[in-house]
Design an enzyme around this catalytic site. Structure first.
Site, PDB file in Angstrom:
ATOM      1  N   TYR A  61      -6.729  11.205 -10.805  1.00  0.00           N
ATOM      2  CA  TYR A  61      -7.629  11.901 -10.197  1.00  0.00           C
ATOM      3  C   TYR A  61      -8.285  13.089 -10.810  1.00  0.00           C
ATOM      4  O   TYR A  61      -9.319  13.488 -10.380  1.00  0.00           O
ATOM      5  CB  TYR A  61      -7.245  12.183  -8.673  1.00  0.00           C
ATOM      6  CG  TYR A  61      -7.283  11.105  -7.686  1.00  0.00           C
ATOM      7  CD1 TYR A  61      -6.867   9.814  -8.040  1.00  0.00           C
ATOM      8  CD2 TYR A  61      -7.839  11.400  -6.604  1.00  0.00           C
ATOM      9  CE1 TYR A  61      -6.809   8.949  -7.096  1.00  0.00           C
ATOM     10  CE2 TYR A  61      -7.914  10.284  -5.599  1.00  0.00           C
ATOM     11  CZ  TYR A  61      -7.478   8.979  -5.790  1.00  0.00           C
ATOM     12  OH  TYR A  61      -7.491   7.983  -4.933  1.00  0.00           O
TER      13      TYR A  61
ATOM     14  N   LYS B 246       4.346   2.393 -13.894  1.00  0.00           N
ATOM     15  CA  LYS B 246       4.042   1.158 -14.529  1.00  0.00           C
ATOM     16  C   LYS B 246       4.659   1.573 -15.828  1.00  0.00           C
ATOM     17  O   LYS B 246       3.575   1.452 -16.821  1.00  0.00           O
ATOM     18  CB  LYS B 246       2.140   1.070 -14.497  1.00  0.00           C
ATOM     19  CG  LYS B 246       1.719  -0.112 -15.220  1.00  0.00           C
ATOM     20  CD  LYS B 246       2.086  -1.547 -14.357  1.00  0.00           C
ATOM     21  CE  LYS B 246       1.609  -2.476 -15.147  1.00  0.00           C
ATOM     22  NZ  LYS B 246       2.031  -3.793 -14.571  1.00  0.00           N
TER      23      LYS B 246
ATOM     24  N   ASP C 150       2.997  -3.389  -9.738  1.00  0.00           N
ATOM     25  CA  ASP C 150       2.303  -4.505  -9.266  1.00  0.00           C
ATOM     26  C   ASP C 150       3.442  -5.180  -8.480  1.00  0.00           C
ATOM     27  O   ASP C 150       2.991  -5.930  -7.163  1.00  0.00           O
ATOM     28  CB  ASP C 150       1.986  -5.301 -10.580  1.00  0.00           C
ATOM     29  CG  ASP C 150       2.982  -5.440 -11.689  1.00  0.00           C
ATOM     30  OD1 ASP C 150       4.112  -4.417 -11.448  1.00  0.00           O
ATOM     31  OD2 ASP C 150       2.974  -6.141 -12.507  1.00  0.00           O
TER      32      ASP C 150
ATOM     33  N   ASP D 297      -2.487   2.507   1.751  1.00  0.00           N
ATOM     34  CA  ASP D 297      -3.371   1.546   2.497  1.00  0.00           C
ATOM     35  C   ASP D 297      -2.600   0.080   3.112  1.00  0.00           C
ATOM     36  O   ASP D 297      -2.558  -0.455   3.907  1.00  0.00           O
ATOM     37  CB  ASP D 297      -4.600   1.313   1.766  1.00  0.00           C
ATOM     38  CG  ASP D 297      -5.704   2.497   2.055  1.00  0.00           C
ATOM     39  OD1 ASP D 297      -5.512   3.281   2.396  1.00  0.00           O
ATOM     40  OD2 ASP D 297      -7.064   1.941   1.939  1.00  0.00           O
TER      41      ASP D 297
HETATM   42  C1  IPM Z   1      -7.203   9.007   0.752  1.00  0.00           C
HETATM   43  C2  IPM Z   1      -8.746   8.569   0.282  1.00  0.00           C
HETATM   44  C3  IPM Z   1      -9.312   9.678  -0.783  1.00  0.00           C
HETATM   45  C4  IPM Z   1      -8.254   9.436  -1.638  1.00  0.00           C
HETATM   46  C5  IPM Z   1     -10.714   9.436  -1.122  1.00  0.00           C
HETATM   47  C6  IPM Z   1     -11.647   9.531   0.206  1.00  0.00           C
HETATM   48  C7  IPM Z   1     -11.035  10.562  -2.008  1.00  0.00           C
HETATM   49  O1  IPM Z   1      -8.738   7.326  -0.079  1.00  0.00           O
HETATM   50  O2  IPM Z   1      -7.107  10.100   1.131  1.00  0.00           O
HETATM   51  O3  IPM Z   1      -6.506   8.165   0.509  1.00  0.00           O
HETATM   52  O4  IPM Z   1      -8.472   8.601  -2.747  1.00  0.00           O
HETATM   53  O5  IPM Z   1      -7.258  10.372  -1.892  1.00  0.00           O
HETATM   54 MG    MG Z   2      -7.058   5.874   0.381  1.00  0.00          MG
END
Ligand code: IPM
Ligand code: MG
Length: 360
Positions: free
Chosen positions: A142, A192, A224, A252
Site C-alpha cells: 500500500y 507468501k 492462498d 473481508d
Molecule cells: C479497508 C478498505 C480500505 C483498505 C480502502 C477503502 C482503502 O478496503 O479498510 O479494508 O484497502 O484498507
Molecule cells: Mg478492505
C-alpha cells in the site's frame, strides 16, 4: 468521570447514517455517567473534496491530532471515482492511518449465535467462530516506493512495491502475540514466502519475535491456503497476523463468516491516537435509504473503549446490547431472514442504545 475528545469523521455514502447510530450509543454512556465526551466533527473523503478540493484537509488533520481517539464512518463513492489518483477519497484513509501511526489493525470476526443462519456457510462450520485478524496497516504494498504508472518502451507500466522493514514486522508480530495472550494463545502468520522475498523476511522475523512468547503457539500459512482454510474450517484460527494487502482481503472473507460485512468493526492502534472504523466501505448504492447495518460502527465504538480509553467493560456492555437485540429477532436487511423483524438503520440504532441502558 473522565472526559474524552473524539474526532468524528462520518465521511461519505452510508457514513453519516451509521455514525449517527454510534453517537446514540455514546449518548447512553454519557447519560449513565460512565464517561463524558467532547465530539468534534470533521470532513474526510469525498465530502472534503467537495468543500476543499482535497480528501484530507489540514483542518481535519489538526482535529484528529488533538483528539484522544478517532471514529470514522466510511469514505468514497462514484462521484469521486474519476478524480486523479492522488486526491481520491481512499487516499485520505491511508493518509489518516499513516498520520496516526496506526500500524496495527485489529479486525475481530466473531459470530453472534443468533446470526448463525445468516452466514452463507453451514451452521456447523461457522458456529463458535472467533478470529482476530491482525493486519499490518501502514506499510507493505500500500505504501512501498516506487509506485505509479509510467511509460516504458512505448507502453504503460503499472508499478507497486512490496517492502517490509524488520522493525515494521517486529512490532506487528508483538501486537499479534500480545493479542493471542488475552485469547486462545494461538497465532497463525500468513505470508507468501514461497514466492515473495519480502514475506520470507516476514516469516523469519515473526519466528524470531516468537522466541519471547513461549506460551503462544505459532504456525505459518501461505495466503492462498489461508483463504481456503477460512472457508473450509474457520474454527482452527485464533489470531491471524498478516501483511497490509493480505489482511485487507482475508478480513473481508472472515467478515462473511459472521453473516455480513456490516458486522465487522476495527481498531487501528500502535500510535498515540487510536482509529476506529467499520471494515465495510461507504456502500453508495444503499446510502440514504435507512437500510445500512450500523452494528460494525457501534462495535467499533466498543473497541475504542477497550483500546483507547482503557474501559473494556464498556465494550463488553455494547457487545451484550447487540447480542440482546439480535436475540430479540431484529435484523437490518443484510442479515435478515424469514421469521425475523426487519428494521432500518435508525431503528437498529435506537434498539441497541435502549438495550445498552440495561447493560451498563
Ligand atoms: C479497508 C478498505 C480500505 C483498505 C480502502 C477503502 C482503502 O478496503 O479498510 O479494508 O484497502 O484498507
Ligand atoms: Mg478492505
Amino acid at each position: 468521570m473522565e472526559n474524552f475528545k473524539i474526532a468524528v469523521l462520518a465521511g461519505d455514502g452510508i457514513g453519516p447514517e451509521i455514525m449517527k447510530q454510534a453517537l446514540k450509543v455514546l449518548k447512553v454512556i454519557e447519560q449513565k455517567k460512565k464517561a463524558s465526551f467532547e465530539l468534534k466533527e470533521g470532513l474526510i473523503g469525498g465530502c472534503a473534496i467537495d468543500k476543499f478540493g482535497i480528501p484530507f484537509p489540514e483542518e481535519t488533520q489538526q482535529l484528529v491530532l488533538k483528539a484522544d481517539a478517532v471514529l470514522l464512518g466510511a469514505v468514497g463513492g462514484p462521484k469521486w471515482d474519476n478524480l486523479e489518483f492522488s486526491i481520491r477519497p481512499e487516499r485520505a484513509l491511508l493518509g489518516l492511518r499513516k498520520l496516526l501511526q496506526a500500524f496495527a489493525n485489529l479486525r475481530p470476526a466473531k459470530l453472534y449465535e443468533p446470526l448463525i443462519e445468516a452466514s452463507s456457510l453451514k451452521p456447523e462450520v461457522v458456529s463458535g467462530v472467533d478470529i482476530m485478524v491482525v493486519r499490518e496497516l501502514t506499510s507493505g504494498i500500500y505504501f512501498g516506493e516506487p509506485r505509479g504508472i509510467i511509460e516504458e518502451e512505448g507502453e504503460r507500466v503499472g508499478i507497486n512495491t512490496l517492502k517490509y522493514r524488520e522493525h515494521e514486522i517486529k512490532r506487528i508480530a508483538k501486537v499479534a502475540f500480545d493479542t493471542a495472550r488475552k485469547r486462545h494463545k494461538r497465532v497463525c502468520s500468513v505470508d507468501k514466502a514461497n514466492v515473495l522475498e519480502a514475506t520470507v523476511l516476514w516469516r523469519e522475523v515473526v519466528t524470531e519475535v516468537h522466541k519471547d512468547y513461549p506460551d503462544i503457539e505459532l504456525s505459518h500459512m501461505y495466503v492462498d491456503n489461508a483463504a481456503m482454510q477460512i472457508i473450509r474450517w474457520p474454527k482452527q484460527f485464533d489470531v491471524m497476523v498478516t501483511t497490509n494487502i493480505f489482511g485487507d482481503i482475508l478480513s473481508d472473507a472472515c467478515a462473511m463468516l459472521t453473516g455480513s460485512l456490516g458486522m465487522l468493526p476495527s481498531a487501528s492502534i500502535g500510535g498515540k491516537i487510536g482509529l476506529y472504523e467499520p471494515i465495510h466501505g461507504s456502500a453508495p448504492d444503499i446510502a440514504g435509504q435507512d437500510i445500512a447495518n450500523p452494528i460494525a460502527t457501534i462495535n467499533s465504538v466498543g473497541m475504542m473503549f477497550t483500546h483507547s480509553f482503557n474501559m473494556p467493560e464498556i465494550e463488553v456492555a455494547i457487545d451484550k446490547a447487540v447480542q440482546m437485540v439480535l436475540e430479540q429477532g431484529y435484523r437490518t436487511k443484510d442479515i435478515w431472514e424469514k421469521g425475523k423483524t426487519l428494521v432500518g438503520t435508525e431503528k437498529m440504532g435506537d434498539l441497541i442504545a435502549e438495550a445498552l441502558e440495561t447493560c451498563l
